[in-house]
Scaffold this motif. Structure first.
Motif, PDB file in Angstrom:
ATOM      1  N   GLY A  20       0.810  -1.156   0.111  1.00 26.97           N
ATOM      2  CA  GLY A  20       0.123   0.034  -0.102  1.00 26.97           C
ATOM      3  C   GLY A  20       0.945   0.988   0.454  1.00 26.97           C
ATOM      4  N   ARG A  21       0.467   2.488  -0.219  1.00 28.74           N
ATOM      5  CA  ARG A  21       1.074   4.000   0.424  1.00 28.74           C
ATOM      6  C   ARG A  21       2.212   3.770   1.056  1.00 28.74           C
ATOM      7  NH1 ARG A  21      -0.355   9.378  -2.104  1.00 28.74           N
ATOM      8  NH2 ARG A  21      -2.566   8.240  -2.427  1.00 28.74           N
TER       9      ARG A  21
ATOM     10  N   TYR B  80      -5.556  -0.195   7.382  1.00 34.52           N
ATOM     11  CA  TYR B  80      -5.932   0.980   6.750  1.00 34.52           C
ATOM     12  C   TYR B  80      -7.236   1.701   7.468  1.00 34.52           C
ATOM     13  CZ  TYR B  80      -1.467   1.699   4.123  1.00 34.52           C
ATOM     14  OH  TYR B  80      -0.614   1.061   2.900  1.00 34.52           O
TER      15      TYR B  80
ATOM     16  N   GLU C 253     -11.598   5.537   1.307  1.00 33.66           N
ATOM     17  CA  GLU C 253     -11.124   5.336   0.193  1.00 33.66           C
ATOM     18  C   GLU C 253     -10.969   3.761  -0.201  1.00 33.66           C
ATOM     19  OE1 GLU C 253      -7.432   5.598   1.344  1.00 33.66           O
ATOM     20  OE2 GLU C 253      -8.313   7.617   2.160  1.00 33.66           O
TER      21      GLU C 253
ATOM     22  N   SER D 295       0.474  10.976  -6.163  1.00 39.30           N
ATOM     23  CA  SER D 295      -0.213   9.729  -6.939  1.00 39.30           C
ATOM     24  C   SER D 295       0.657   8.387  -7.519  1.00 39.30           C
ATOM     25  CB  SER D 295      -1.120  10.396  -7.645  1.00 39.30           C
ATOM     26  OG  SER D 295      -1.157  11.324  -8.427  1.00 39.30           O
TER      27      SER D 295
ATOM     28  N   TRP E  90       2.980   6.414  -6.473  1.00 36.19           N
ATOM     29  CA  TRP E  90       3.629   5.760  -5.685  1.00 36.19           C
ATOM     30  C   TRP E  90       3.185   4.151  -6.556  1.00 36.19           C
ATOM     31  CZ3 TRP E  90       1.094   2.088  -3.637  1.00 36.19           C
ATOM     32  CH2 TRP E  90      -0.390   1.261  -3.637  1.00 36.19           C
ATOM     33  N   ARG E  91       2.563   4.004  -7.191  1.00 36.74           N
ATOM     34  CA  ARG E  91       1.987   2.069  -7.415  1.00 36.74           C
ATOM     35  C   ARG E  91       3.129   2.025  -8.549  1.00 36.74           C
ATOM     36  NH1 ARG E  91      -3.501   3.852  -6.578  1.00 36.74           N
ATOM     37  NH2 ARG E  91      -4.227   2.280  -5.125  1.00 36.74           N
TER      38      ARG E  91
ATOM     39  N   ALA F  48       8.272   2.459  -3.321  1.00 39.09           N
ATOM     40  CA  ALA F  48       7.693   3.431  -3.061  1.00 39.09           C
ATOM     41  C   ALA F  48       8.695   4.018  -1.958  1.00 39.09           C
ATOM     42  CB  ALA F  48       5.906   4.126  -3.204  1.00 39.09           C
TER      43      ALA F  48
ATOM     44  N   THR G 182       6.929   6.168  -0.316  1.00 43.70           N
ATOM     45  CA  THR G 182       6.414   6.270   1.067  1.00 43.70           C
ATOM     46  C   THR G 182       6.955   5.415   1.442  1.00 43.70           C
ATOM     47  OG1 THR G 182       4.733   5.963  -0.401  1.00 43.70           O
ATOM     48  CG2 THR G 182       4.740   7.790   0.089  1.00 43.70           C
ATOM     49  N   GLN G 183       6.498   3.981   1.081  1.00 43.23           N
ATOM     50  CA  GLN G 183       6.890   2.728   1.453  1.00 43.23           C
ATOM     51  C   GLN G 183       8.495   2.628   2.394  1.00 43.23           C
ATOM     52  OE1 GLN G 183       6.593   0.135  -1.532  1.00 43.23           O
ATOM     53  NE2 GLN G 183       4.368   0.244  -1.217  1.00 43.23           N
TER      54      GLN G 183
END
Length: 167
Positions: A30-31, A41, A52, A96, A98-99, A108, A110-111
Motif C-alpha cells: 500500500g502507499r 488502513y 478509501e 499519486s 507511488w504504484r 515506493a 512512501t513505503q
C-alpha cells in the motif's frame, strides 16, 4: 503522539471475516507499507473509510467495521518537522505515482518512509486521506502494529458476533 478513539474500515468482503489481519495490504503493498509488511488502513470517519475503499469507479460491495483504538506511538503526518526528520515531505506523501514507483523501483518512497518509521518504533501513521473527494480534515490512521493489548491496542467492535457467524 498517542491516538485514542474510534477507527473505521471499509473492507472488501473477501477479507470481511479477517478484519484484523492486514492480509490484503501485506499481499499487495500500500502507499505506506511495502509488500510483505502487514498494515491496517483505518479512517477517523465512516465517509473517509468508504472513499478509501472505493477509489476506482463505482461503489463496490463493502463491509464496514469499526474499532476502539489506543495506540501509543503515532507518527503525526501533519508535523512538517517530524516528516523532515525522516526524509519525507507532504507533497511526497500525497504523490499519486507511488504504484508506478513500486513497479519501476521495487519500492515506493512512501513505503521506504514507512519502513524507517517502523524501525524507529512508530506503531502507526496519522495522515490526510488522498482518496478522491477527501477534504483537508479527512484523516487515516495506518497501523503497522496492533494487538488486543497496549501499547497498540485495537479492538474490533462486534458485540453481536456478526462476523463470526457462519455464512
Amino acid at each position: 503522539m498517542p491516538f485514542r478513539g474510534k477507527l473505521y474500515r471499509a473492507l472488501n468482503p473477501v477479507y470481511a471475516r479477517e478484519p484484523l489481519s492486514g492480509r490484503g495490504a501485506e499481499l499487495y503493498g500500500g502507499r505506506f507499507n511495502p509488500k510483505g509488511v502487514p498494515a491496517l488502513y483505518a479512517s477517523l470517519s465512516v465517509m473517509t473509510a468508504l472513499r478509501e475503499a472505493n477509489q476506482v469507479g463505482n461503489l463496490q460491495p463493502t463491509t464496514l467495521v469499526s474499532y476502539d483504538a489506543e495506540i501509543e506511538r503515532v507518527l503525526d503526518g501533519r508535523d512538517v518537522a517530524e516528516l523532515a526528520s525522516l526524509g519525507m515531505d507532504a507533497s511526497t506523501l500525497a504523490a499519486s505515482n507511488w504504484r508506478d514507483e513500486m513497479k519501476t523501483r521495487g519500492i515506493a518512497r512512501t513505503q521506504e518512509f514507512a519502513r524507517q518509521a517502523i524501525a524507529d518504533g512508530y506503531q502507526a501513521l496519522l495522515v490526510r486521506s488522498f482518496a478522491v473527494g477527501a477534504k483537508d480534515d479527512d484523516f487515516n490512521l495506518v497501523l503497522w502494529q496492533w494487538a488486543d493489548v497496549a501499547p497498540s491496542k485495537l479492538i474490533l467492535i462486534d458485540d453481536e458476533h456478526r462476523l463470526s457467524r457462519s455464512p
